[in-house]
Design an enzyme around this catalytic site. Structure first.
Site, mmCIF file in Angstrom:
data_model
loop_
_atom_site.group_PDB
_atom_site.id
_atom_site.type_symbol
_atom_site.label_atom_id
_atom_site.label_comp_id
_atom_site.label_asym_id
_atom_site.label_seq_id
_atom_site.Cartn_x
_atom_site.Cartn_y
_atom_site.Cartn_z
ATOM 1 N N ARG A 90 58.428 -102.841 36.839
ATOM 2 C CA ARG A 90 59.904 -102.853 36.841
ATOM 3 C C ARG A 90 60.462 -102.013 37.993
ATOM 4 O O ARG A 90 61.248 -102.495 38.820
ATOM 5 C CB ARG A 90 60.437 -102.298 35.505
ATOM 6 N N ILE A 91 60.048 -100.729 38.065
ATOM 7 C CA ILE A 91 60.656 -99.812 39.048
ATOM 8 C C ILE A 91 60.150 -100.125 40.459
ATOM 9 O O ILE A 91 60.939 -100.190 41.411
ATOM 10 C CB ILE A 91 60.383 -98.340 38.662
ATOM 11 N N SER B 191 56.708 -91.403 40.372
ATOM 12 C CA SER B 191 56.020 -91.903 39.160
ATOM 13 C C SER B 191 55.614 -90.700 38.316
ATOM 14 O O SER B 191 56.428 -90.206 37.519
ATOM 15 C CB SER B 191 54.841 -92.798 39.533
ATOM 16 N N ARG B 192 54.402 -90.196 38.515
ATOM 17 C CA ARG B 192 53.962 -88.979 37.846
ATOM 18 C C ARG B 192 53.178 -88.152 38.851
ATOM 19 O O ARG B 192 52.429 -88.699 39.677
ATOM 20 C CB ARG B 192 53.072 -89.301 36.646
ATOM 21 N N ASP C 143 59.453 -86.494 43.703
ATOM 22 C CA ASP C 143 60.295 -86.206 42.534
ATOM 23 C C ASP C 143 59.453 -85.560 41.440
ATOM 24 O O ASP C 143 59.992 -84.957 40.517
ATOM 25 C CB ASP C 143 60.889 -87.527 42.024
ATOM 26 N N GLU D 172 53.880 -79.772 36.919
ATOM 27 C CA GLU D 172 55.305 -79.501 36.690
ATOM 28 C C GLU D 172 55.475 -78.416 35.643
ATOM 29 O O GLU D 172 54.745 -78.439 34.658
ATOM 30 C CB GLU D 172 56.004 -80.794 36.223
ATOM 31 N N HIS E 146 62.191 -83.765 39.407
ATOM 32 C CA HIS E 146 62.060 -84.854 38.423
ATOM 33 C C HIS E 146 63.432 -85.346 37.947
ATOM 34 O O HIS E 146 63.728 -85.337 36.740
ATOM 35 C CB HIS E 146 61.198 -84.388 37.232
ATOM 36 N N ILE E 147 64.227 -85.781 38.928
ATOM 37 C CA ILE E 147 65.592 -86.236 38.600
ATOM 38 C C ILE E 147 65.756 -87.738 38.810
ATOM 39 O O ILE E 147 66.893 -88.247 38.828
ATOM 40 C CB ILE E 147 66.661 -85.494 39.451
ATOM 41 N N ALA E 148 64.653 -88.465 38.964
ATOM 42 C CA ALA E 148 64.790 -89.874 39.347
ATOM 43 C C ALA E 148 65.611 -90.683 38.342
ATOM 44 O O ALA E 148 66.311 -91.615 38.716
ATOM 45 C CB ALA E 148 63.422 -90.506 39.558
ATOM 46 N N SER E 149 65.545 -90.321 37.054
ATOM 47 C CA SER E 149 66.293 -91.113 36.068
ATOM 48 C C SER E 149 67.651 -90.488 35.747
ATOM 49 O O SER E 149 68.317 -90.908 34.789
ATOM 50 C CB SER E 149 65.472 -91.240 34.776
HETATM 51 N N1 LIG Z 1 60.283 -89.829 38.078
HETATM 52 C C1 LIG Z 1 60.924 -90.306 37.018
HETATM 53 O O1 LIG Z 1 61.922 -89.760 36.581
HETATM 54 C C2 LIG Z 1 60.459 -91.556 36.386
HETATM 55 C C3 LIG Z 1 59.137 -91.905 36.406
HETATM 56 N N2 LIG Z 1 58.720 -93.051 35.799
HETATM 57 C C4 LIG Z 1 57.300 -93.403 35.879
HETATM 58 O O2 LIG Z 1 57.205 -94.710 36.443
HETATM 59 C C5 LIG Z 1 56.231 -95.446 35.726
HETATM 60 C C6 LIG Z 1 56.469 -96.930 35.879
HETATM 61 O O3 LIG Z 1 57.616 -97.343 35.145
HETATM 62 P P1 LIG Z 1 57.986 -98.901 35.013
HETATM 63 O O4 LIG Z 1 58.089 -99.501 36.359
HETATM 64 O O5 LIG Z 1 59.132 -99.009 34.102
HETATM 65 O O6 LIG Z 1 56.662 -99.433 34.300
HETATM 66 P P2 LIG Z 1 55.947 -100.848 34.448
HETATM 67 O O7 LIG Z 1 54.959 -100.879 33.340
HETATM 68 O O8 LIG Z 1 56.959 -101.928 34.562
HETATM 69 O O9 LIG Z 1 55.183 -100.742 35.860
HETATM 70 C C7 LIG Z 1 53.974 -100.073 36.046
HETATM 71 C C8 LIG Z 1 53.096 -100.934 36.939
HETATM 72 O O10 LIG Z 1 51.937 -100.191 37.274
HETATM 73 C C9 LIG Z 1 50.895 -101.134 37.386
HETATM 74 N N3 LIG Z 1 49.604 -100.469 37.346
HETATM 75 C C10 LIG Z 1 48.929 -99.967 36.287
HETATM 76 N N4 LIG Z 1 47.751 -99.466 36.680
HETATM 77 C C11 LIG Z 1 47.678 -99.666 38.019
HETATM 78 C C12 LIG Z 1 46.697 -99.367 38.995
HETATM 79 N N5 LIG Z 1 45.543 -98.782 38.674
HETATM 80 N N6 LIG Z 1 46.966 -99.685 40.274
HETATM 81 C C13 LIG Z 1 48.120 -100.290 40.614
HETATM 82 N N7 LIG Z 1 49.084 -100.602 39.727
HETATM 83 C C14 LIG Z 1 48.858 -100.292 38.446
HETATM 84 C C15 LIG Z 1 51.131 -102.053 36.190
HETATM 85 O O11 LIG Z 1 50.415 -103.274 36.305
HETATM 86 C C16 LIG Z 1 52.621 -102.227 36.255
HETATM 87 O O12 LIG Z 1 53.017 -103.344 37.010
HETATM 88 C C17 LIG Z 1 56.351 -94.905 34.284
HETATM 89 O O13 LIG Z 1 55.157 -95.104 33.552
HETATM 90 C C18 LIG Z 1 56.656 -93.447 34.497
HETATM 91 O O14 LIG Z 1 55.469 -92.682 34.500
HETATM 92 C C19 LIG Z 1 59.592 -93.867 35.164
HETATM 93 C C20 LIG Z 1 60.914 -93.568 35.120
HETATM 94 C C21 LIG Z 1 61.459 -92.368 35.708
HETATM 95 O O1 LIG Z 2 61.148 -92.062 31.626
HETATM 96 C C1 LIG Z 2 60.324 -91.456 32.331
HETATM 97 O O2 LIG Z 2 59.128 -91.779 32.358
HETATM 98 C C2 LIG Z 2 60.780 -90.325 33.112
HETATM 99 O O3 LIG Z 2 60.062 -89.791 33.912
HETATM 100 C C3 LIG Z 2 62.168 -89.875 32.884
HETATM 101 O O4 LIG Z 2 62.743 -89.337 33.981
#
Ligand SMILES: NC(=O)C1=CN([C@@H]2O[C@H](COP(=O)(O)OP(=O)(O)OC[C@H]3O[C@@H](n4cnc5c(N)ncnc54)[C@H](O)[C@@H]3O)[C@@H](O)[C@H]2O)C=CC1
Ligand SMILES: O=C(O)C(=O)CO
Length: 363
Positions: free
Chosen positions: A152-153, A249-250, A274, A279, A297-300
């Site tokens: 998604r992201i 991401s993380r 981010d 952390e 960690h303010i991305a959201s």
């Molecule tokens: N910094 C922040 O504030 C935020 C961080 N995040 C992080 O972003 C991550 C992704 O969120 P979404 O896009 O909503 O999830 P999503 O599930 O839609 O996308 C994750 C993608 O990673 C892929 N993936 C999994 N293992 C992989 C690998 N070994 N190599 C390459 N690709 C791989 C999956 O196939 C999937 O397409 C979350 O799990 C979270 O940890 C999410 C929101 C805010």
């Molecule tokens: O939803 C997540 O995974 C976040 O990192 C929130 O910012």
């Protein structure tokens, strides 16, 4: 938790709410055990908390059946432990997508155009006139953006960089990002029809292909065993010397000690971060690097997103308590967010629905 809708949704459905007002930023397992007490049907928690056997078994003993992270990522949750205790685990997909992608795009621009360095220079009173070589950065137009994790992201970020800056795409994911590919193809046709250079896409066979070819690389995978230290010294070494690396991401997806060494050795290599490996701390030396842009960690962190996260996590708990089925498509959560409508009788997103045998809602 932000907003008040999540409170209304729970209390209007006969739930009694206990809101933790402890001023601590991060609660320990012991803090949470004390809050669960001996009667608790469900808990909404934060991504900073360690949800494993101790907490899930305590929740179970207190009569609980539901936990929801107020986050889309749930690497802080031991889902196996939740399964063993029959606890549903919720998350909040969809509401973070654009907000997080926008921050990743902001970090990309800040790193490419050296915004933070230039801001600090101005505030220090060092600007004494225009110069041809003052804070020269990277032009994005026509360059290649690499996305690792085109979910998604990652896909939303890719679209922003392609549509906004006419970059070409190379991506790596375990699955094909069909909608993203179709978008780039269609946008390429549109540009060509208007006499402009069309944009292109490529699905890379290996992550290394992305790292070698891209000028900007943004990381958007989930954090699990396969993505821990995905960026390590060997992979940093194959990236272009003037590449830009972004991580929203993380933290542990990057070996941060190796990154600091790489930043020291390659002053033209820039990062926008981010998230961090330990952390809220940064690895020694990172804070001194001018070629790093760092935010906490303010991305959201947009009002709409944070309130949406609160709403979805409350509805995950409410739905489980009420015995509702699980919403069939966690990528389409809009019906739960409409302030003027009663939300559907479903849990928006339960990640272990199958494992604990929860039925799926008919859409
Ligand atoms: N910094 C922040 O504030 C935020 C961080 N995040 C992080 O972003 C991550 C992704 O969120 P979404 O896009 O909503 O999830 P999503 O599930 O839609 O996308 C994750 C993608 O990673 C892929 N993936 C999994 N293992 C992989 C690998 N070994 N190599 C390459 N690709 C791989 C999956 O196939 C999937 O397409 C979350 O799990 C979270 O940890 C999410 C929101 C805010
Ligand atoms: O939803 C997540 O995974 C976040 O990192 C929130 O910012």
């Amino acid at each position: 938790m932000p907003g008040t809708r999540w409170i209304r949704l729970l209390t209007e459905n006969d739930c009694r709410l206990e809101i933790c007002t402890d001023p601590k930023t991060i609660l320990s397992v012991d803090d949470i055990l004390a809050l669960i007490g001996d009667r608790c049907d469900g808990v909404i928690g934060q991504l900073t908390e360690d949800w494993g056997e101790v907490l899930f078994s305590a929740l179970r003993r207190a009569g609980g059946t539901a936990f929801s992270n107020m986050a889309v990522g749930y690497n802080n949750v031991d889902v196996e432990a939740a399964n063993r205790n029959g606890i549903a685990v919720g998350n909040t997909p969809g509401v973070l997508t654009e907000t997080t992608a926008e921050l990743a795009a902001s970090l990309t621009l800040a790193a490419a155009r050296r915004i933070v360095e230039a801001d600090q220079f101005m505030r220090a009173g060092l600007y004494d006139g225009w110069l041809p070589h003052l804070f020269v950065g990277n032009l994005l137009k026509g360059q290649t953006v690499g996305v690792i994790g085109a979910g998604r992201i990652g896909s939303a970020y890719a679209r922003m960089m392609i549509e906004g800056f006419k970059m070409n795409l190379i991506y790596y994911d375990l699955y094909q990002a069909t909608r993203l590919e179709k978008f780039v193809t269609a946008y390429g046709h549109f540009l060509k029809a208007n006499g402009e250079q069309p944009v292109t896409w490529k699905r890379a066979a290996t992550m290394e292909d992305v790292l070698r070819e891209a000028d900007v690389i943004s990381l958007h995978p989930v954090l699990d065993k396969t993505t821990y230290h995905l960026i390590n010294p060997e992979r940093l070494a194959i990236m272009k010397k003037e590449a830009i690396l972004v991580n929203a991401s993380r933290g542990p997806v990057i070996d941060e000690v190796a990154l600091v060494e790489h930043l020291k050795a390659n002053p033209m290599f820039r990062v926008g971060l981010d998230v961090f490996e330990d952390e809220p701390y940064m690895k020694p030396g990172l804070a001194d690097m001018k070629n790093a842009v760092v935010v906490p960690h303010i991305a959201s962190a947009s009002k709409w997103t944070r309130e949406g996260m609160a709403t979805l996590s409350a509805l995950n708990i409410l739905g489980k308590i009420k015995g509702y089925p699980v919403w069939g498509n966690p990528n389409q959560v809009e019906p739960f967010l409409d302030e003027n409508a009663t939300p559907p009788p479903a849990c928006p997103s339960i990640v272990n629905a199958k494992q604990i045998g929860l039925p799926s809602a008919k859409l």
